[in-house]
Motif scaffolding. Structure first.
Motif, PDB file in Angstrom:
ATOM      1  N   ARG A  20       7.958 -45.701 -33.698  1.00 42.44           N
ATOM      2  CA  ARG A  20       6.596 -45.358 -33.256  1.00 42.44           C
ATOM      3  C   ARG A  20       6.154 -46.254 -32.108  1.00 42.44           C
ATOM      4  O   ARG A  20       5.471 -45.799 -31.188  1.00 42.44           O
ATOM      5  CB  ARG A  20       5.638 -45.415 -34.425  1.00 42.44           C
ATOM      6  N   ALA A  23       7.660 -44.886 -29.030  1.00 44.39           N
ATOM      7  CA  ALA A  23       6.935 -43.704 -28.568  1.00 44.39           C
ATOM      8  C   ALA A  23       5.708 -44.104 -27.749  1.00 44.39           C
ATOM      9  O   ALA A  23       5.361 -43.444 -26.768  1.00 44.39           O
ATOM     10  CB  ALA A  23       6.523 -42.828 -29.750  1.00 44.39           C
ATOM     11  N   ALA A  51      15.417 -43.830 -31.252  1.00 49.47           N
ATOM     12  CA  ALA A  51      14.180 -43.167 -30.795  1.00 49.47           C
ATOM     13  C   ALA A  51      14.321 -42.732 -29.340  1.00 49.47           C
ATOM     14  O   ALA A  51      13.890 -41.642 -28.964  1.00 49.47           O
ATOM     15  CB  ALA A  51      12.979 -44.099 -30.970  1.00 49.47           C
ATOM     16  N   GLN A  55      14.308 -38.844 -27.971  1.00 43.02           N
ATOM     17  CA  GLN A  55      13.367 -38.394 -26.938  1.00 43.02           C
ATOM     18  C   GLN A  55      14.123 -37.724 -25.798  1.00 43.02           C
ATOM     19  O   GLN A  55      13.667 -36.715 -25.255  1.00 43.02           O
ATOM     20  CB  GLN A  55      12.563 -39.561 -26.387  1.00 43.02           C
TER      21      GLN A  55
END
Length: 57
Positions: A20, A23, A51, A55
């Motif tokens: 997170r 992000a 991550a 993405q």
């Protein structure tokens, strides 16, 4: 000291937290500029790197 169940629970929470944060930040280089890759990824996948791959893909 954390027992093995607590260590697994903490690792799961940290994976979510790092994904997170990635992000929000959008750059693994900024987020992990002091990364100790050997320490972070021994027998595991780097949550920030994953991550980033998620993405891109």
């Amino acid at each position: 000291m954390l027992d093995s169940d607590e260590q697994r629970a903490l690792a799961g929470l940290l994976d979510k937290l790092l994904a997170r944060l990635y992000a929000k930040v959008g750059s693994s280089e900024m987020l992990c500029r002091l990364c100790d890759r050997a320490s972070c990824t021994t027998n595991a996948t780097c949550p920030v790197g994953q991550a980033e791959r998620d993405q891109d893909g």
